[in-house]
Design a protein around this motif. Structure first.
Motif: not given
Ligand code: FAD
Length: 441
Positions: A267-274
């Motif tokens: 997944l886009p890294l930002t979505i994973l971190l969120q």
């Protein structure tokens, strides 16, 4: 692909969880099956797999999410991909529109000398020689990178306006690394070397089904291992159990929990971190794709044409028919325009621009379709290395959470590179799995 048994198992699961069913998720699944490991499941938010590399049929023509083509310097991986999907080998026919003039793509330096001759020609030669004769300046940004490799004049004429249009920030705010990843050149010799990702004369393209045929074939192979329309919302790590709890929202609005000691995120890294409860300042550039069904046999001879001038609303147009010899006899065609500078741009603006450029007439347009891509390009701004390092330091606390793919690794990659990396990641997963002492199948 919904299965009720999945909803009933209350998250008790030891399968590897693969987040995302784009080429990265599908490739690792394929390699896991090849290694004899059956204990995994792919979760994809959309109704169909393929992500950025999917295709769809529109007015009888297979269309991609902007033109995609296969060229790989890795011969073994290329052969594996060609064994998966039957492809035509196609001669590249593409152009660049620069200061209102059409020149070859990739840039041919001799043709470029004719743009705004003689003023620009002298400037180009002089600044190129100066770049080569003066010692390298420190590479602080993309501007420095290009000026070092090609000189100031070529930067001002070509690289700077295009990079700014694509990424939406000033070229001095773009990291030098964007040059090596996107342009894939470290110097002039690389830029003129034949048969590279930058300077290929031919490419491979599936004989049917568009570029998405790769994902379609891999998707069919792992269909029994794929759960579509499951959107990841949250991940909890349960330390005592050494297990991840992943919460997915299905189309009925239900929250479903799946557990696994091992996650592969594409997944886009930002979505994973969120989902892990962290925020990030990493940015992806949005792109609007405007598809036009045109009442002409053909709009252009090229497969794609780049538009460098900032006043042209689109970055590139492509005609899918020109990727397929067998579509030649159809009496209508489909054009795709890629827009990043104004992702809210209306289709009328695109048509008006095509009319102004004398590419088609408004009356030729029969139908219009718009697709928005929220995460088209990882933006390599000046802060991206720091932001990426801070994201990685969070993920370092999760040795059983593996990142794979363009979106997850925040790096410019084509599908051959992702498919190759997925092979190594699959090996890593097998050894993690074995270290947990769990049976493979
Ligand atoms: C304009 C453009 C042109 C390109 N040209 C080429 C080319 O010529 N040749 C080439 O080989 N490559 C090309 N590429 C690159 C190629 O498309 C990508 O590298 C590749 O498709 C990325 O695959 P991925 O699996 O890493 O990411 P993605 O394809 O983005 O897959 C990620 C998946 O995760 C899913 N997802 C997202 N959020 C969630 C969630 N919360 N829960 C569950 N699932 C979720 C998405 O729906 C998606 O299916 C191009 C890309 C662009 C943008």
């Amino acid at each position: 692909m919904h299965s009720n048994s999945d909803k009933q198992n209350n998250g008790q699961n030891t399968d590897i969880i693969i987040l995302g069913g784009g080429i990265a998720g599908l490739s690792i699944s394929h390699h896991l099956l090849n290694s004899g490991l059956e204990s995994f499941k792919v979760y994809e938010s959309q109704a169909q797999v393929g992500g950025l590399a999917r295709s769809f049929r529109w007015h009888g023509i297979a269309c991609d999410l902007a033109p995609h083509r296969l060229f790989s310097e890795n011969k073994a991986i290329l052969q594996e991909l060609l064994d998966l999907v039957e492809c035509n080998k196609i001669s590249r026919d593409s152009e660049i529109v620069l200061s209102g003039k059409r020149i070859s793509d990739p840039i041919n330096i001799f043709e470029l000398l004719k743009v705004n001759f003689p003023f620009h020609s002298f400037k180009l030669i002089f600044s190129y020689l100066r770049a080569k004769l003066t010692p390298d300046r420190e590479l602080q940004n993309f501007d420095d990178f290009v000026k070092n490799s090609y000189g100031d004049a070529l930067n001002d004429l070509f690289f700077k306006p295009y990079a700014e249009k694509l990424l939406g920030i000033k070229s001095h705010e773009i990291a030098a690394a964007w040059g090596t990843r996107k342009l894939r050149v470290s110097g002039f010799r690389d830029a003129i070397k034949k048969d590279t990702k930058l300077y290929f004369n031919y490419f491979y393209y599936p004989k049917s089904g568009g570029y998405g045929a790769f994902c379609q074939t891999l998707g069919e192979r792992v269909e029994h291992k794929t759960q579509t329309q499951y959107r990841l919302e949250k991940i909890n790590y349960i330390k005592a159990e050494k297990n991840y709890e992943c919460f997915f929202r299905d189309t009925d609005g239900q929250l479903i929990c799946k557990k696994s000691p091992t996650l592969v995120s594409t997944l886009p890294l930002t979505i994973l971190l969120q989902a892990l409860g962290h925020s990030s300042s990493l940015n992806y550039r949005k792109m609007r794709l405007v598809y036009l069904h045109v009442n002409l046999e053909k709009v252009m001879d090229q497969q794609w044409v780049y538009f460098i001038d900032p006043e042209t609303v689109f970055n590139r147009i492509s005609e899918f028919k020109n990727f397929y010899p067998q579509h030649a006899q159809k009496n209508t065609t489909v054009l795709c325009a890629e827009i990043t500078s104004n992702p809210d741009c209306s289709s009328d603006e695109v048509v008006d621009e095509l009319v102004r450029l004398d590419i088609l007439k408004a009356a030729d347009v029969l139908d219009i379709k718009i697709i928005d891509i929220p995460n088209a390009y990882p933006v390599f701004d000046q802060q991206y290395e720091e932001n990426l390092a801070s994201a990685k330091s969070i993920l370092d606390q999760h040795p059983s959470l593996i990142l794979l793919g363009r979106q997850a690794e925040f790096i410019h990659q084509d599908i051959d590179e992702i498919y190759a990396a997925a092979k190594d990641t699959a090996k890593k997963c097998v050894s993690i799995f074995e270290s947990h002492g769990i049976d493979h199948t």
